[in-house]
Design an enzyme around this catalytic site. Structure first.
Site, short mmCIF file in Angstrom:
data_model
loop_
_atom_site.label_atom_id
_atom_site.label_comp_id
_atom_site.label_asym_id
_atom_site.label_seq_id
_atom_site.Cartn_x
_atom_site.Cartn_y
_atom_site.Cartn_z
N PHE A 199 47.42 53.89 72.98
CA PHE A 199 48.54 53.00 72.65
C PHE A 199 48.14 51.53 72.75
CE2 PHE A 199 52.95 51.44 73.00
CZ PHE A 199 53.49 52.12 71.92
N GLU A 200 47.13 51.24 73.57
CA GLU A 200 46.67 49.86 73.75
C GLU A 200 45.66 49.43 72.69
OE1 GLU A 200 48.54 51.44 77.18
OE2 GLU A 200 46.63 52.19 76.38
N LEU A 257 41.54 59.94 71.74
CA LEU A 257 42.04 61.30 71.59
C LEU A 257 43.47 61.34 72.09
CD1 LEU A 257 41.46 64.31 70.93
CD2 LEU A 257 40.71 64.56 73.30
N ARG A 282 55.61 63.92 72.20
CA ARG A 282 55.47 62.48 72.04
C ARG A 282 54.18 62.12 71.33
NH1 ARG A 282 51.92 59.90 75.19
NH2 ARG A 282 51.13 61.00 76.99
N SER A 319 39.20 54.15 61.92
CA SER A 319 39.82 54.93 62.98
C SER A 319 39.14 56.28 63.19
CB SER A 319 41.29 55.19 62.65
OG SER A 319 41.85 56.04 63.63
#
Length: 166
Positions: free
Chosen positions: A64-65, A87, A95, A120
Protein backbone atom coordinates in the site's frame (compact mmCIF):
# COMPACT_ATOMS: atom_id res chain seq x y z
CA UNK A 1 10.05 20.73 -16.02
CA UNK A 2 7.28 18.77 -17.75
CA UNK A 3 7.31 15.09 -18.71
CA UNK A 4 8.57 15.80 -22.24
CA UNK A 5 11.45 17.94 -20.96
CA UNK A 6 12.41 15.23 -18.51
CA UNK A 7 12.43 12.53 -21.18
CA UNK A 8 14.36 14.83 -23.55
CA UNK A 9 17.02 15.34 -20.88
CA UNK A 10 17.17 11.59 -20.35
CA UNK A 11 17.52 10.96 -24.09
CA UNK A 12 20.36 13.49 -24.30
CA UNK A 13 22.10 11.60 -21.53
CA UNK A 14 21.63 8.32 -23.43
CA UNK A 15 22.99 9.87 -26.62
CA UNK A 16 26.17 10.73 -24.71
CA UNK A 17 26.57 7.02 -23.91
CA UNK A 18 25.46 7.33 -20.31
CA UNK A 19 23.10 4.80 -18.80
CA UNK A 20 19.79 5.81 -17.30
CA UNK A 21 19.17 5.56 -13.57
CA UNK A 22 16.48 3.12 -12.53
CA UNK A 23 14.69 2.74 -9.19
CA UNK A 24 13.33 -0.49 -7.72
CA UNK A 25 10.81 -0.28 -4.87
CA UNK A 26 9.79 -3.38 -2.96
CA UNK A 27 7.42 -4.17 -0.16
CA UNK A 28 8.97 -5.95 2.83
CA UNK A 29 6.06 -8.26 3.59
CA UNK A 30 6.83 -11.75 2.27
CA UNK A 31 10.44 -10.70 1.76
CA UNK A 32 11.60 -14.28 1.17
CA UNK A 33 9.44 -14.34 -1.95
CA UNK A 34 9.71 -10.74 -3.15
CA UNK A 35 13.51 -10.67 -2.79
CA UNK A 36 13.63 -13.21 -5.62
CA UNK A 37 12.07 -10.60 -7.91
CA UNK A 38 14.68 -8.02 -6.93
CA UNK A 39 17.54 -10.46 -7.54
CA UNK A 40 16.21 -11.51 -10.95
CA UNK A 41 15.56 -7.86 -11.85
CA UNK A 42 19.14 -6.90 -11.04
CA UNK A 43 20.64 -9.89 -12.87
CA UNK A 44 18.58 -9.17 -15.98
CA UNK A 45 19.39 -5.46 -15.89
CA UNK A 46 23.09 -6.35 -15.69
CA UNK A 47 22.69 -8.63 -18.71
CA UNK A 48 21.29 -5.56 -20.52
CA UNK A 49 24.41 -3.45 -19.85
CA UNK A 50 23.25 -1.79 -16.66
CA UNK A 51 25.53 -1.78 -13.63
CA UNK A 52 24.31 -2.33 -10.08
CA UNK A 53 25.30 1.29 -9.40
CA UNK A 54 22.71 2.42 -12.00
CA UNK A 55 19.88 1.04 -9.88
CA UNK A 56 18.70 2.42 -6.56
CA UNK A 57 16.79 0.03 -4.29
CA UNK A 58 14.11 1.18 -1.87
CA UNK A 59 11.99 -0.73 0.61
CA UNK A 60 8.58 0.14 2.03
CA UNK A 61 6.65 -1.77 4.71
CA UNK A 62 3.83 -3.09 2.50
CA UNK A 63 2.41 -2.76 -0.98
CA UNK A 64 0.00 0.00 0.00
CA UNK A 65 2.99 2.30 0.56
CA UNK A 66 4.50 1.64 -2.88
CA UNK A 67 2.56 4.19 -5.01
CA UNK A 68 3.43 7.21 -2.84
CA UNK A 69 7.10 6.23 -2.72
CA UNK A 70 7.14 5.69 -6.49
CA UNK A 71 5.46 9.06 -7.04
CA UNK A 72 8.07 10.87 -4.94
CA UNK A 73 10.87 9.13 -6.85
CA UNK A 74 9.28 9.99 -10.20
CA UNK A 75 8.85 13.61 -9.17
CA UNK A 76 12.56 13.78 -8.35
CA UNK A 77 13.23 13.42 -12.11
CA UNK A 78 16.31 11.28 -11.31
CA UNK A 79 14.94 8.08 -12.81
CA UNK A 80 14.16 7.01 -16.35
CA UNK A 81 12.09 4.12 -15.02
CA UNK A 82 10.80 2.76 -11.73
CA UNK A 83 9.95 -0.86 -10.98
CA UNK A 84 7.80 -1.99 -8.07
CA UNK A 85 7.46 -5.43 -6.50
CA UNK A 86 5.26 -6.87 -3.80
CA UNK A 87 2.99 -9.74 -2.90
CA UNK A 88 -0.61 -9.14 -1.87
CA UNK A 89 -2.15 -12.19 -0.24
CA UNK A 90 -5.66 -13.15 0.68
CA UNK A 91 -5.30 -13.25 4.44
CA UNK A 92 -8.75 -14.69 5.04
CA UNK A 93 -10.56 -11.38 4.84
CA UNK A 94 -11.82 -9.79 1.67
CA UNK A 95 -9.49 -6.81 1.29
CA UNK A 96 -6.72 -8.00 -1.02
CA UNK A 97 -8.76 -7.12 -4.12
CA UNK A 98 -9.21 -3.54 -2.88
CA UNK A 99 -5.53 -3.21 -2.01
CA UNK A 100 -4.32 -4.58 -5.33
CA UNK A 101 -6.67 -2.31 -7.28
CA UNK A 102 -5.55 0.73 -5.31
CA UNK A 103 -1.86 -0.07 -5.78
CA UNK A 104 -2.04 -0.79 -9.51
CA UNK A 105 -4.25 2.25 -10.16
CA UNK A 106 -1.82 4.36 -8.13
CA UNK A 107 1.17 3.16 -10.13
CA UNK A 108 -0.60 3.85 -13.41
CA UNK A 109 -1.54 7.33 -12.23
CA UNK A 110 2.08 8.09 -11.31
CA UNK A 111 3.37 7.30 -14.77
CA UNK A 112 0.59 9.24 -16.48
CA UNK A 113 1.16 12.31 -14.28
CA UNK A 114 4.96 12.34 -14.35
CA UNK A 115 5.90 10.79 -17.69
CA UNK A 116 8.19 8.36 -15.89
CA UNK A 117 7.39 4.76 -16.82
CA UNK A 118 6.46 2.53 -13.90
CA UNK A 119 6.67 -1.26 -14.06
CA UNK A 120 4.76 -3.55 -11.74
CA UNK A 121 5.62 -6.92 -10.31
CA UNK A 122 3.02 -6.40 -7.59
CA UNK A 123 1.16 -9.68 -7.69
CA UNK A 124 -2.05 -10.90 -6.09
CA UNK A 125 -2.45 -14.69 -6.15
CA UNK A 126 -6.04 -15.87 -6.15
CA UNK A 127 -5.51 -18.09 -3.11
CA UNK A 128 -2.14 -17.92 -1.38
CA UNK A 129 -1.39 -20.56 1.23
CA UNK A 130 1.61 -20.41 3.51
CA UNK A 131 2.55 -24.02 2.79
CA UNK A 132 6.12 -24.58 1.62
CA UNK A 133 4.91 -25.92 -1.73
CA UNK A 134 2.93 -22.77 -2.44
CA UNK A 135 5.69 -20.46 -1.19
CA UNK A 136 8.22 -22.26 -3.40
CA UNK A 137 5.95 -21.83 -6.42
CA UNK A 138 5.75 -18.08 -5.85
CA UNK A 139 9.48 -17.73 -5.16
CA UNK A 140 10.09 -19.24 -8.59
CA UNK A 141 7.33 -17.16 -10.15
CA UNK A 142 8.85 -13.95 -8.79
CA UNK A 143 12.16 -14.85 -10.48
CA UNK A 144 10.31 -14.94 -13.81
CA UNK A 145 8.49 -11.68 -13.04
CA UNK A 146 11.71 -9.92 -12.01
CA UNK A 147 13.30 -10.78 -15.35
CA UNK A 148 10.16 -9.76 -17.27
CA UNK A 149 9.93 -6.41 -15.49
CA UNK A 150 13.62 -5.70 -16.14
CA UNK A 151 13.27 -6.46 -19.86
CA UNK A 152 10.17 -4.28 -20.10
CA UNK A 153 11.98 -1.49 -18.24
CA UNK A 154 15.03 -1.54 -20.52
CA UNK A 155 12.96 -1.67 -23.70
CA UNK A 156 10.52 1.04 -22.64
CA UNK A 157 13.21 3.41 -21.36
CA UNK A 158 15.10 3.06 -24.65
CA UNK A 159 11.97 3.62 -26.73
CA UNK A 160 10.87 6.65 -24.73
CA UNK A 161 14.38 8.14 -25.00
CA UNK A 162 14.29 7.70 -28.76
CA UNK A 163 10.85 9.36 -28.97
CA UNK A 164 12.16 12.42 -27.16
CA UNK A 165 14.71 13.02 -29.94
CA UNK A 166 12.08 13.03 -32.70
Amino acid sequence: MNAFDTQYALSTKANKGERHRIAFVQACWHRDIVDRCKTAFLETMQSQDYAQEDIDFYEVPGVFEIPLHVKMLAQSRKYAGIAAAGLIVNGGIYRHDFVSTAVINGLMQVQLETGTPVFSAVLTPHNFHSSEEHATFFREHFVVKGAEVAKACVETVRKIASLATV
